[in-house]
Design a protein around this motif. Structure first.
Motif, PDB file in Angstrom:
ATOM      1  N   TYR A 143      -1.296  -8.143   1.113  1.00 36.60           N
ATOM      2  CA  TYR A 143      -2.456  -7.202   2.212  1.00 36.60           C
ATOM      3  C   TYR A 143      -1.522  -5.946   2.351  1.00 36.60           C
ATOM      4  O   TYR A 143      -0.254  -6.128   2.308  1.00 36.60           O
ATOM      5  CB  TYR A 143      -2.794  -7.798   3.186  1.00 36.60           C
ATOM      6  CG  TYR A 143      -1.938  -8.095   4.652  1.00 36.60           C
ATOM      7  CD1 TYR A 143      -2.336  -7.950   5.713  1.00 36.60           C
ATOM      8  CD2 TYR A 143      -0.493  -8.429   4.492  1.00 36.60           C
ATOM      9  CE1 TYR A 143      -1.376  -7.978   6.882  1.00 36.60           C
ATOM     10  CE2 TYR A 143       0.206  -8.753   5.629  1.00 36.60           C
ATOM     11  CZ  TYR A 143      -0.178  -8.451   6.790  1.00 36.60           C
ATOM     12  OH  TYR A 143       0.510  -8.471   7.885  1.00 36.60           O
ATOM     13  N   ALA A 144      -2.323  -4.944   2.732  1.00 32.83           N
ATOM     14  CA  ALA A 144      -1.521  -3.677   2.577  1.00 32.83           C
ATOM     15  C   ALA A 144      -2.571  -2.646   3.274  1.00 32.83           C
ATOM     16  O   ALA A 144      -3.862  -2.569   3.218  1.00 32.83           O
ATOM     17  CB  ALA A 144      -0.935  -3.211   1.389  1.00 32.83           C
ATOM     18  N   CYS A 145      -1.878  -1.695   3.599  1.00 31.55           N
ATOM     19  CA  CYS A 145      -2.455  -0.147   3.852  1.00 31.55           C
ATOM     20  C   CYS A 145      -2.195   0.785   2.779  1.00 31.55           C
ATOM     21  O   CYS A 145      -0.856   1.121   2.761  1.00 31.55           O
ATOM     22  CB  CYS A 145      -2.073   0.313   5.418  1.00 31.55           C
ATOM     23  SG  CYS A 145      -2.832   1.895   5.716  1.00 31.55           S
ATOM     24  N   LEU A 146      -2.992   1.380   2.123  1.00 28.44           N
ATOM     25  CA  LEU A 146      -2.864   2.097   1.084  1.00 28.44           C
ATOM     26  C   LEU A 146      -2.192   3.230   1.469  1.00 28.44           C
ATOM     27  O   LEU A 146      -2.216   3.957   2.544  1.00 28.44           O
ATOM     28  CB  LEU A 146      -4.014   2.476   0.195  1.00 28.44           C
ATOM     29  CG  LEU A 146      -4.888   1.320  -0.236  1.00 28.44           C
ATOM     30  CD1 LEU A 146      -6.155   1.561  -1.039  1.00 28.44           C
ATOM     31  CD2 LEU A 146      -4.156   0.295  -1.158  1.00 28.44           C
ATOM     32  N   ASP A 147      -1.145   3.770   0.669  1.00 28.31           N
ATOM     33  CA  ASP A 147      -0.334   4.985   1.024  1.00 28.31           C
ATOM     34  C   ASP A 147      -0.409   6.005   0.362  1.00 28.31           C
ATOM     35  O   ASP A 147       0.392   7.024   0.080  1.00 28.31           O
ATOM     36  CB  ASP A 147       1.083   4.503   0.981  1.00 28.31           C
ATOM     37  CG  ASP A 147       1.416   4.083  -0.489  1.00 28.31           C
ATOM     38  OD1 ASP A 147       0.700   3.953  -1.246  1.00 28.31           O
ATOM     39  OD2 ASP A 147       2.691   3.763  -0.660  1.00 28.31           O
ATOM     40  N   ASN A 148      -1.954   6.410  -0.089  1.00 27.87           N
ATOM     41  CA  ASN A 148      -2.030   7.792  -0.582  1.00 27.87           C
ATOM     42  C   ASN A 148      -3.085   8.456   0.512  1.00 27.87           C
ATOM     43  O   ASN A 148      -3.426   7.700   1.288  1.00 27.87           O
ATOM     44  CB  ASN A 148      -2.716   7.663  -2.026  1.00 27.87           C
ATOM     45  CG  ASN A 148      -3.818   6.821  -1.942  1.00 27.87           C
ATOM     46  OD1 ASN A 148      -5.083   7.061  -1.457  1.00 27.87           O
ATOM     47  ND2 ASN A 148      -3.768   5.858  -2.880  1.00 27.87           N
ATOM     48  N   LEU A 149      -3.428   9.689   0.177  1.00 27.12           N
ATOM     49  CA  LEU A 149      -3.993  10.461   1.042  1.00 27.12           C
ATOM     50  C   LEU A 149      -5.459  10.127   1.427  1.00 27.12           C
ATOM     51  O   LEU A 149      -5.987  10.334   2.457  1.00 27.12           O
ATOM     52  CB  LEU A 149      -4.002  12.001   0.854  1.00 27.12           C
ATOM     53  CG  LEU A 149      -4.141  13.024   1.889  1.00 27.12           C
ATOM     54  CD1 LEU A 149      -3.128  12.876   2.966  1.00 27.12           C
ATOM     55  CD2 LEU A 149      -4.100  14.607   1.203  1.00 27.12           C
ATOM     56  N   THR A 150      -6.123   9.707   0.394  1.00 28.06           N
ATOM     57  CA  THR A 150      -7.556   9.406   0.533  1.00 28.06           C
ATOM     58  C   THR A 150      -8.196   7.999   0.696  1.00 28.06           C
ATOM     59  O   THR A 150      -9.214   7.470   0.838  1.00 28.06           O
ATOM     60  CB  THR A 150      -8.630  10.057  -0.338  1.00 28.06           C
ATOM     61  OG1 THR A 150      -8.087   9.556  -1.504  1.00 28.06           O
ATOM     62  CG2 THR A 150      -8.290  11.645  -0.139  1.00 28.06           C
TER      63      THR A 150
END
Length: 315
Positions: free
Chosen positions: A88-95
């Motif tokens: 599981y993760a929080c995506l680390d790109n801008l959008t």
């Protein structure tokens, strides 16, 4: 791959279910088959164009930051994960990019999925959980015995903040509407204030940390409620909040802070440990299919969701 994407900024009606190319990974990235994602206010603020100076005009744009799913490909420099791992993760790109069957992220942003949670539950955790943890631990320097107030205690970030604050063995006051008082008490709050009946800034109680998730109280309005070295933390990146944070950093006494969440696999590991110890649990208000992202956004924009709205991408 199937994705709920936008070709322009606007209302929830701009979402379209599209067939888009599966994203390619770099050497330090992983490709994940997304089982579930969730809706956060930053998603619909991006969709509305409120952040377009940062997010640009590269359409079609896939939004969404939270993911829970299975690793299907790893970059040549990745050693922590392999295909088949559940993460599981929080995506680390801008959008973002989570409202799709596949998503790409750096390996350092991911963490093994908590074993006690299914994908639906795990997808509700990352962005909101990380925001609450980083606000209280890193900005508030929370300690056992502190008195902590959470303004907006029944929402996504607030519901995690109440539980995390209790995990640090603090005295927690939650602020919410009267209809959600029992819910916030069940999360562990020692005291609950109904904001429709009482303004906490007029109360005589003093707090070491005031975490304003709602963003409807300023640092200055909260000063009388803070202990001499208390900290006011907000999730809202308004210029005035950054100015207050800057100036109070150089002055003794009470501080103002703005939490800007950072995707971090190590912090997700900390959340996983709290989940495994049964000190933290996600609360899911409603679940939608990928085709109903627009409806989920409309519900989130009303501002009265108790817990999180989850989008199921794969069964």
């Amino acid at each position: 791959m199937k994705a709920a994407a936008i070709n322009q900024y606007g209302g929830a009606e701009v979402f379209q279910l599209m067939d888009l190319p599966t994203p390619l990974i770099k050497t330090d990235e992983i490709l994940v088959k997304v089982h579930a994602t969730s809706v956060n206010p930053i998603d619909w603020k991006t969709r509305q164009g409120m952040l377009q100076l940062l997010t640009g005009y590269h359409f079609p744009m896939v939004l969404g930051f939270d993911i829970s799913g299975e690793v299907v490909e790893v970059g040549t420099a990745v050693t922590r994960f392999q295909p088949g791992d559940q993460i599981y993760a929080c995506l680390d790109n801008l959008t973002g990019g989570a409202y799709a069957e596949y998503a790409v992220l750096s390996a350092k942003a991911a963490c093994p999925k908590p074993e006690k949670l299914c994908h639906k539950e795990a997808a509700a955790v990352p962005l909101a959980g990380l925001t609450a943890l980083q606000a209280l631990r890193d900005h508030g320097k929370i300690k056992q015995g502190y008195s902590v107030l959470i303004n907006g205690a029944s929402g996504g970030v607030g519901s995690f903040a109440v539980q995390i604050a209790k995990a640090f063995e603090t005295q927690v006051t939650g602020v919410c509407s009267g209809k959600n008082k029992e819910f916030v008490k069940n999360l562990g709050a020692d005291r609950v204030i109904d904001y429709t009946q009482q303004d906490f800034t007029k109360d005589t109680a003093k707090y070491d940390i005031i975490f304003d998730v709602v963003g409807n109280k300023s640092f200055w309005s909260c000063q009388n409620c803070l202990q001499p070295n208390g900290v006011y933390i907000t999730t809202h990146p308004y210029p005035v909040n950054f100015l207050e944070s800057f100036f109070t950093a150089f002055l003794p006494g009470k501080k103002a802070k703005v939490v800007v969440m950072k995707s971090n696999g190590l912090d997700l590991k900390s959340l996983e440990e709290l989940i495994d110890a049964q000190k933290l649990r996600p609360v899911i208000a409603q679940t939608y299919p990928l085709s109903a992202v627009a409806q989920a956004h409309q519900e989130s924009e009303k501002g009265h969701v108790v817990g999180k709205l989850v989008i199921m991408v794969a069964s």
